[in-house]
Design a protein around this motif. Structure first.
Motif, mmCIF file in Angstrom:
data_model
loop_
_atom_site.group_PDB
_atom_site.id
_atom_site.type_symbol
_atom_site.label_atom_id
_atom_site.label_comp_id
_atom_site.label_asym_id
_atom_site.label_seq_id
_atom_site.Cartn_x
_atom_site.Cartn_y
_atom_site.Cartn_z
ATOM 1 N N SER A 10 38.540 13.212 -1.151
ATOM 2 C CA SER A 10 38.261 13.482 -2.565
ATOM 3 C C SER A 10 38.708 14.886 -2.906
ATOM 4 N N LYS A 11 39.410 15.029 -4.037
ATOM 5 C CA LYS A 11 39.826 16.374 -4.473
ATOM 6 C C LYS A 11 38.914 16.881 -5.579
ATOM 7 N N THR A 12 38.526 16.000 -6.479
ATOM 8 C CA THR A 12 37.705 16.444 -7.617
ATOM 9 C C THR A 12 36.334 15.759 -7.626
ATOM 10 N N GLU A 57 43.474 7.255 -6.068
ATOM 11 C CA GLU A 57 44.898 6.933 -6.218
ATOM 12 C C GLU A 57 45.585 8.156 -6.795
ATOM 13 N N LEU A 59 49.534 9.483 -7.760
ATOM 14 C CA LEU A 59 50.950 9.152 -7.900
ATOM 15 C C LEU A 59 51.226 7.731 -7.409
ATOM 16 N N ALA A 60 50.378 6.816 -7.885
ATOM 17 C CA ALA A 60 50.517 5.383 -7.596
ATOM 18 C C ALA A 60 50.469 5.066 -6.108
HETATM 19 C C1 LIG Z 1 48.484 14.470 -8.470
HETATM 20 C C2 LIG Z 1 47.630 13.380 -9.049
HETATM 21 C C3 LIG Z 1 48.167 12.137 -9.261
HETATM 22 C C4 LIG Z 1 47.388 11.106 -9.796
HETATM 23 N N1 LIG Z 1 47.943 9.864 -9.931
HETATM 24 C C5 LIG Z 1 47.174 8.837 -10.352
HETATM 25 C C6 LIG Z 1 47.702 7.506 -10.383
HETATM 26 O O1 LIG Z 1 48.827 7.248 -10.003
HETATM 27 N N2 LIG Z 1 46.895 6.504 -10.829
HETATM 28 C C7 LIG Z 1 45.609 6.747 -11.238
HETATM 29 O O2 LIG Z 1 44.913 5.808 -11.627
HETATM 30 N N3 LIG Z 1 45.073 8.002 -11.192
HETATM 31 C C8 LIG Z 1 45.820 9.036 -10.761
HETATM 32 N N4 LIG Z 1 45.290 10.304 -10.667
HETATM 33 C C9 LIG Z 1 43.899 10.526 -11.105
HETATM 34 C C10 LIG Z 1 42.911 10.513 -9.949
HETATM 35 O O3 LIG Z 1 42.955 9.286 -9.246
HETATM 36 C C11 LIG Z 1 41.498 10.741 -10.501
HETATM 37 O O4 LIG Z 1 41.445 12.052 -11.047
HETATM 38 C C12 LIG Z 1 40.394 10.564 -9.468
HETATM 39 O O5 LIG Z 1 39.171 10.846 -10.085
HETATM 40 C C13 LIG Z 1 40.573 11.470 -8.294
HETATM 41 O O6 LIG Z 1 39.558 11.207 -7.339
HETATM 42 P P1 LIG Z 1 38.657 12.375 -6.739
HETATM 43 O O7 LIG Z 1 37.795 12.858 -7.880
HETATM 44 O O8 LIG Z 1 37.898 11.754 -5.649
HETATM 45 O O9 LIG Z 1 39.583 13.457 -6.263
HETATM 46 C C14 LIG Z 1 46.039 11.340 -10.145
HETATM 47 C C15 LIG Z 1 45.494 12.622 -9.903
HETATM 48 C C16 LIG Z 1 46.268 13.628 -9.370
HETATM 49 C C17 LIG Z 1 45.657 14.988 -9.108
#
Ligand SMILES: Cc1cc2nc3c(=O)[nH]c(=O)nc-3n(C[C@H](O)[C@H](O)[C@H](O)COP(=O)(O)O)c2cc1C
Length: 161
Positions: A10-12, A57, A59-60
């Protein structure tokens, strides 16, 4: 006693909250280990009887750190965890299907058995600011993660899988 391993990246914060909710509910049913993907390796997979994978997810695709976990572990455990049950959860801004497909494909390579449908939680993050902001997963969706964790834990402890 059967053991469950929950691996997440998880990043965010979204996937972390989902993984924590599932792991806490599972722990009430069976011994459960929650590990960040960066800290998890083949020995952790071998030591567990079932798995929950949870990642964003990006970048797909499955987020890179989670993909690295699979890359590091794939061959060391290939043929040694066949038939074990798993479930997965994806945190996505808008889609999540490709990450789900990739994890399912990797699990199929390991001959794991999917015992619950995947959960995709959509955070509806659209702009760069929204995407980079810390996430708060709504209670309703955390409840789905808890249900998934509890069912995995109970199924393992009862030998259902
Ligand atoms: C670099 C990057 C690329 C992302 N690409 C997608 C994507 O392809 N499809 C999608 O549904 N969400 C995409 N997201 C959104 C993240 O999936 C979303 O912010 C999610 O909450 C991240 O999970 P986390 O909070 O556990 O880090 C992307 C986010 C980032 C930072």
């Amino acid at each position: 006693m059967t053991k469950l391993l929950v691996v997440y990246h998880s990043k965010t914060g979204g996937s972390r909250q989902m993984a924590e909710a599932a792991a806490k509910a599972a722990e009430a049913e069976t011994p459960t280990t929650l590990l960040a993907a960066a800290d998890a390796g083949p020995d952790d997979l071998l030591a567990a009887d079932g798995y929950i994978f949870c990642a964003p997810e990006n970048l797909a695709a499955i987020a890179g750190v989670m993909k690295d976990f699979f890359d590091r572990c794939y061959y060391p455990v290939l043929g040694r965890i066949e038939g074990r049950p798993y479930a997965q959860m994806v945190c996505a801004g808008s889609d999540g299907e490709n990450a789900k497909r990739q994890t399912a494909r990797i699990a199929q390579g390991w001959r794991l058995k999917e015992v619950q449908s995947a959960i995709i939680v959509c955070t509806h993050a659209q702009t760069p600011e929204e995407t980079l902001a810390e996430k708060t997963i709504p209670e309703k969706e955390l409840a789905l993660c808890r249900d998934l964790g509890a069912a995995m834990g109970a199924g393992l402890s009862m030998g259902m899988f």
